[in-house]
Design an enzyme around this catalytic site. Structure first.
Site: not given
Ligand SMILES: Nc1ccnc(=O)[nH]1
Length: 178
Positions: A42, A53, A55, A82, A165
């Site tokens: 992140n 983020h 990922e 998320c 976030d």
């Protein structure tokens, strides 16, 4: 590279993020035949970004690859997926299309470590997980203690950064009011 090695890279990335003063969430994208395609963490604080983020960073760092390379890949992540990661990664990884059998099940697995962690706003990121499962992605939950501790430490130290976030503002406001 096996599951343990892939996940270890995600944890390494989370720790790098923590040391940089950022949100400590890391990820690694590994192809079906065990090749590391990309890794990252992140970078929202570091880059002043609304979208980097863990990922999405791993996907971005994997560069521009043909669809066949993503097929059957695994995304290892230190926190449950998320909505942000689902939306940004869905198209390149072809996990968006429920109605097309050929696009189905492209990423076979995502291995989040902390799915049942209760975030400060009471959510457990079950939405992201549900999207993935609905689209035939295998979701494996590790409940890794090291990741949990790292997240809990970070949230305690910087609640306002964490709330930002995940799109929350309440804690920031209650802090300002004090
Ligand atoms: N799964 C995630 C949740 C929040 N932030 C991230 O970078 N990743």
């Amino acid at each position: 590279m096996n599951d343990q090695e892939g996940f270890a890279i995600a944890v390494e990335e989370a720790k790098i993020g923590y040391k940089e003063g950022g949100v400590p969430i890391g990820a690694a994208l590994v192809s079906k035949d065990g090749k590391l395609l990309g890794r990252g963490h992140n970078m929202r604080v570091q880059k002043g970004s609304a979208i980097h983020h863990g990922e999405t960073a791993a996907l971005e760092n994997s560069g521009r690859l043909p669809a066949s390379t993503y097929k059957g890949a695994t995304m290892y992540t230190t926190l449950s997926p998320c909505d942000m990661w689902f939306v940004i990664t869905a198209q390149p990884l072809s996990i968006h299309s429920l109605s097309h059998a050929h696009a189905y099940n492209t990423i076979q697995r995502t291995v989040p470590a902390l799915v049942s962690y209760t975030a400060s706003h009471g959510s457990r990121f079950l939405g992201g997980e549900a999207y993935l499962k609905q689209r035939g992605v295998e979701v494996v939950v590790l409940e890794n203690a090291e990741c949990r501790e790292l997240m809990e430490r970070f949230i305690k130290e910087k609640p306002e950064v964490w709330n930002e976030d995940i799109g929350e503002e309440e804690r920031v406001h209650s802090k300002e009011e004090k």
